[in-house]
Design a protein around this motif. Structure first.
Motif: not given
Length: 267
Positions: A69-71, A94-96, A130-135, A143-144
């Motif tokens: 959130k926010g970062a 996160g995606v590593k 927008q994508l941050e909010k969705e995820v 689901q994430m």
């Protein structure tokens, strides 16, 4: 969706303290994505009745796409340790990427990202907010992961044979404690030194020397965290160091404190 977590991975410093403050779960990517992505990870914490906690990490040689959130952003390989403040209640997805696995998305030397971060707009042209909010609004890890995989599929590049090549070299360096300098990695892999250095700059983002150094220090920090170190000379020798002072210098340069100071912080 397979959960891979049994314990905190190497690189999470003072892990015995950290595991009391937050949870870390890791998940396998789908087959198509796994060529580029090593795993997904989710950190959750609830410190509403506790003081904020700062977690220090000595990162692996991987680029991470982080939804926080926010970062939210894409983070290159850190050159030394980094600290992350956890307070209140929250979670991060996160995606590593595999070592070298982000290069086909970026299509530019990954070294440009080392020690810094960039936005989703800069790499994918996607709207970060927008994508941050969705995820992050989705109710569970599965689901994430599904939403983030769908995003990655939109931009999935063709497999680059150098990704598999570099990932295997990094795996070998991690597994073989006798690799303490670039010449050792050259001998182990049979690759020309200049070729290896060029490929690491372009695909991994840091030098082979840096990768070797951080894996040896991951092992050292883990043993200190577990309280199994009785003698510094024995530890440095077990990690393949023939010069005890070399180990001390490496540890201080990357972790920021000498090994004995690091151990005292556990108490």
């Amino acid at each position: 969706m397979e959960n891979k977590t049994a314990k905190f991975p190497k690189g999470v410093l003072h892990a015995m303290i950290g595991q009391k403050k937050f949870s870390l779960d890791r998940y396998e990517p789908s087959a198509e994505i796994s060529y580029f992505v090593q795993h997904y990870w989710v950190v959750r914490w609830d410190l509403r009745t506790e003081l904020p906690y700062s977690q220090t990490v000595l990162a692996h040689p991987n680029v991470n796409l982080v939804f926080e959130k926010g970062a939210t952003g894409i983070f290159g390989v850190a050159r030394t340790t980094s600290s992350h403040l956890l307070e209140g209640q929250g979670h991060v997805f996160g995606v590593k990427f595999r070592p070298g696995g982000f290069y086909p998305f970026l299509n530019a030397p990954v070294s440009k990202l080392s020690g810094t971060s960039t936005s989703l707009e800069a790499v994918f042209g996607a709207a970060t907010e927008q994508l941050e909010k969705e995820v992050l609004s989705l109710p569970d890890d599965k689901q994430m992961m599904k939403r983030v995989e769908a995003f990655l599929f939109e931009y999935l590049p063709k497999p680059d044979p150098n990704v598999a090549r570099i990932s295997e070299i990094v795996r070998m360096i991690q597994a073989d404690r006798s690799v303490l300098k670039v010449e050792d990695a050259v001998q182990l892999t049979g690759m020309n030194m200049r070729t290896m250095q060029r490929l690491f700059d372009r695909y991994v983002g840091v030098s082979p020397k840096s990768v070797i150094q951080r894996y040896r220090l991951h092992e050292a920090a883990e043993q200190i965290d577990q309280g199994t170190v009785q003698d510094w000379l024995d530890l440095s020798t077990s990690l393949g160091y023939f010069d005890h002072s070399h180990f001390i210098r490496d540890f201080r340069a990357i972790v920021g404190v000498a090994p004995n100071e690091y151990r005292r912080a556990q108490i």
